[in-house]
Write an enzyme that holds these catalytic residues in place. Structure first.
Site, PDB file in Angstrom:
ATOM      1  N   GLU A 262       0.888  -1.176   0.000  1.00 34.03           N
ATOM      2  CA  GLU A 262       0.000   0.000   0.000  1.00 34.03           C
ATOM      3  C   GLU A 262       0.914   1.210   0.000  1.00 34.03           C
ATOM      4  O   GLU A 262       1.408   1.618   1.053  1.00 34.03           O
ATOM      5  CB  GLU A 262      -0.843   0.040   1.281  1.00 34.03           C
ATOM      6  CG  GLU A 262      -1.809  -1.102   1.456  1.00 34.03           C
ATOM      7  CD  GLU A 262      -2.979  -1.043   0.499  1.00 34.03           C
ATOM      8  OE1 GLU A 262      -3.107  -0.057  -0.259  1.00 34.03           O
ATOM      9  OE2 GLU A 262      -3.752  -1.995   0.501  1.00 34.03           O
ATOM     10  N   CYS A 296      -2.785   8.640   2.924  1.00 34.53           N
ATOM     11  CA  CYS A 296      -2.478   8.151   1.564  1.00 34.53           C
ATOM     12  C   CYS A 296      -3.578   8.593   0.624  1.00 34.53           C
ATOM     13  O   CYS A 296      -3.360   8.743  -0.568  1.00 34.53           O
ATOM     14  CB  CYS A 296      -2.464   6.630   1.478  1.00 34.53           C
ATOM     15  SG  CYS A 296      -1.577   5.837   2.749  1.00 34.53           S
TER      16      CYS A 296
HETATM   17  C1  UN1 Z   1      -3.907   5.545   4.822  1.00 38.47           C
HETATM   18  O1  UN1 Z   1      -3.883   6.766   4.630  1.00 38.47           O
HETATM   19  O2  UN1 Z   1      -2.851   4.879   4.867  1.00 38.47           O
HETATM   20  O3  UN1 Z   1      -9.651   5.943   3.456  1.00 38.47           O
HETATM   21  C2  UN1 Z   1      -5.142   4.783   5.098  1.00 38.47           C
HETATM   22  C3  UN1 Z   1      -9.061   6.505   4.395  1.00 38.47           C
HETATM   23  C4  UN1 Z   1      -8.828   5.699   5.637  1.00 38.47           C
HETATM   24  C5  UN1 Z   1      -7.582   4.886   5.519  1.00 38.47           C
HETATM   25  C6  UN1 Z   1      -6.385   5.630   5.027  1.00 38.47           C
HETATM   26  N1  UN1 Z   1      -9.948   4.831   5.854  1.00 38.47           N
HETATM   27  O4  UN1 Z   1      -8.705   7.666   4.348  1.00 38.47           O
END
Ligand code: UN1
Length: 509
Positions: A262, A296
């Site tokens: 990821e 992310c």
């Molecule tokens: C991340 O930023 O690594 O969709 C995960 C989202 C959260 C998860 C983010 N449920 O922003």
């Protein structure tokens, strides 16, 4: 805005929250300082471990696997059910630790713990639904089926920005699938990790599961590398930068291990002329400025039609000027600090590069609260209008910068959405169903997540989470992401008393 909390306030609340989760901060103290981005002061200290500790943890986890893999999956679900109950009980405590260690506002820190609770509930249900298929055999008196078996030890490397939820996505699913977990948490968030793992340990003890099912190894790059290279780790699930993934992926593949990556995102929203601009503004501000731009899934680009780009930019800028920036522990704050000075520097460098590439900073970018807390990095989220998708726009800068780009045709907008190396999340704001469907079609968004009339962040755990291209291709959390944590066996059973061969082959001796 009241004053920032003192170092004493923060370490006391960390100490108390950790104690309620079962972690004595004196007992884990060592020579590695833990700093709070809230005020830049030392929160606690921890002992780092090394590569030998990883080997030891993987060996013990491997032994636990021998027993755990034959425990019926619904019984394994009982452990995860208890873990979820404990998380519910300690939601505020874990939320506090997440806030203090990585600077998330209280609501988002608790939201992260809620994701942990949600994945536990999902995993408990899943423990009765690890289905295989039965397939018609071409041979009479034969049955063809597939069985899913536990895979082995799962290594988890997690990032600072979701310091506990991403581990829990992996762990809740791995445990019901029959796999132990060895975790290297972010170097920036060891206390949240120890507290989460202590709650899981308690659930393990209470339900009589093997003690070594869950292991945490605190440390730096050498710990991560040992996990990556350990032949005892069947699946390595890593969250972090594309640079990290580029190093991890080939090393795991080299030893024929499985990896689940990821990595970075460069998430965009397309805003069409028919979009409800009120809703769009709210959706964009949460996704772009929330979590101080450190998800992310943070929205980093808005691709707006030329007819609405000016009005949308004005509305966004007005909303940005009203954003309460300050201590994440204070009620009402919406934007907390960046995690450390390097993030601030990366943001300033990116803004400078954007200016050089023809960009105009519409709002934000300035540092805040530098006098009160010289070692903390509060910053105004920035909006930058760009003439086109230049080099800096195509990079992920892990800070709150939103680039605004104009478009004329939907084809052009979709091409811009896709013309970046990353492929995590995307969205379209529109009231035109045909445009929405076009965006979701095979030749639409190329991302793992494509949304309509909501932003790019804040996904629910029920869907599979992850993305394409330099995002790494992994899928974790809901849907059928569990399959990565199991191995599939295809079984052919002959009850005919004869021995017909497939493909019509004759072989009689
Ligand atoms: C991340 O930023 O690594 O969709 C995960 C989202 C959260 C998860 C983010 N449920 O922003």
């Amino acid at each position: 805005m009241t004053a920032l909390p003192t170092a004493e306030d923060l370490s006391r609340s960390a100490r108390e929250a950790a104690a309620r989760c079962g972690v004595d901060l004196d007992a884990v103290a060592g020579d590695h300082p833990v700093t709070s981005p809230v005020n830049g002061a030392r929160l606690a200290s921890v002992r780092w471990q090394g590569a030998a500790d990883v080997q030891d943890a993987v060996t013990r986890a491997g032994q636990a696997f021998q027993a755990w893999r034959t425990v019926p999956a619904p019984v394994r679900g009982g452990l995860v059910r208890r873990f979820g109950e404990l998380l519910r009980e300690h939601k505020a405590d874990l939320g506090t630790l997440v806030s203090l260690e990585v600077g998330k506002i209280t609501s988002e820190a608790r939201g992260e713990v809620q994701e942990m609770i949600d994945i536990c509930e999902f995993a408990v249900g899943l423990s009765r639904q690890l289905y295989g298929k039965t397939i018609s055999s071409e041979r009479p008196g034969h049955r063809l089926m597939e069985t899913w078996h536990p895979l082995g030890v799962v290594g988890v490397i997690s990032a600072f920005n979701f310091p506990v939820a991403v581990w829990s996505w992996n762990t809740a699913i791995a445990l019901v699938c029959g796999d132990p977990v060895v975790w290297k948490p972010s170097e920036l968030a060891p206390l949240s990790a120890l507290a989460s793992a202590a709650l899981l340990d308690r659930a393990i003890t209470e339900t009589g599961a093997p003690a070594d099912l869950s292991q945490v190894v605190l440390g730096g790059a050498d710990v991560g590398e040992a996990l990556v290279d350990s032949p005892g780790v069947a699946l390595l699930s890593a969250t972090g930068s594309t640079r990290m993934g580029r190093a991890v992926g080939p090393r795991v593949a080299e030893r024929f291990g499985r990896s689940l990556l990821e990595l970075g995102g460069n998430n965009a929203a397309i805003v069409t002329p028919s979009a409800d601009l009120d809703l769009t503004t709210r959706g964009v501000v949460f996704a772009a400025a929330g979590t101080a731009g450190q998800r992310c899934t943070t929205m980093r680009r808005v691709i707006a039609h030329v007819d609405v780009v000016d009005e949308l930019t004005d509305r966004l800028a007005a909303a940005y000027r009203r954003l309460p920036i300050g201590s994440p522990t204070e009620e009402g704050t919406l934007v907390g600090p960046l995690v450390h000075d390097a993030s601030f520097k990366a943001m300033q460098d990116a803004l400078e590069a954007a200016r050089q590439q023809g960009g105009e900073v519409v709002v934000g970018g300035e540092r805040r609260l530098a006098d009160e807390a010289p070692d903390a990095y509060y910053v105004e989220p920035a909006i930058v209008r760009m003439p086109g998708q230049t080099d800096i726009v195509r990079q992920e800068t892990f800070a709150p910068i939103l680039y605004v780009l104009p478009y004329r045709t939907l084809e052009e907008a979709i091409a811009l959405n896709n013309d970046v190396p990353q492929g995590l999340s995307s969205s379209i704001f529109t009231s035109d169903q045909a445009e929405a469907e076009r965006f979701l079609a095979a030749d639409g968004s190329d991302c793992g997540i494509a949304n309509v009339n909501i932003g790019t962040s804040g996904a629910e755990i029920g869907g599979a989470f992850g993305g394409e291209k330099q995002t790494g291709g992994g899928r974790e959390s809901g849907s059928d992401a569990w399959r990565s944590y199991m191995r599939r066996a295809t079984n052919t059973i002959n009850y005919s008393g004869e021995l017909p061969l497939a493909q019509g082959v004759k072989f009689t001796v």
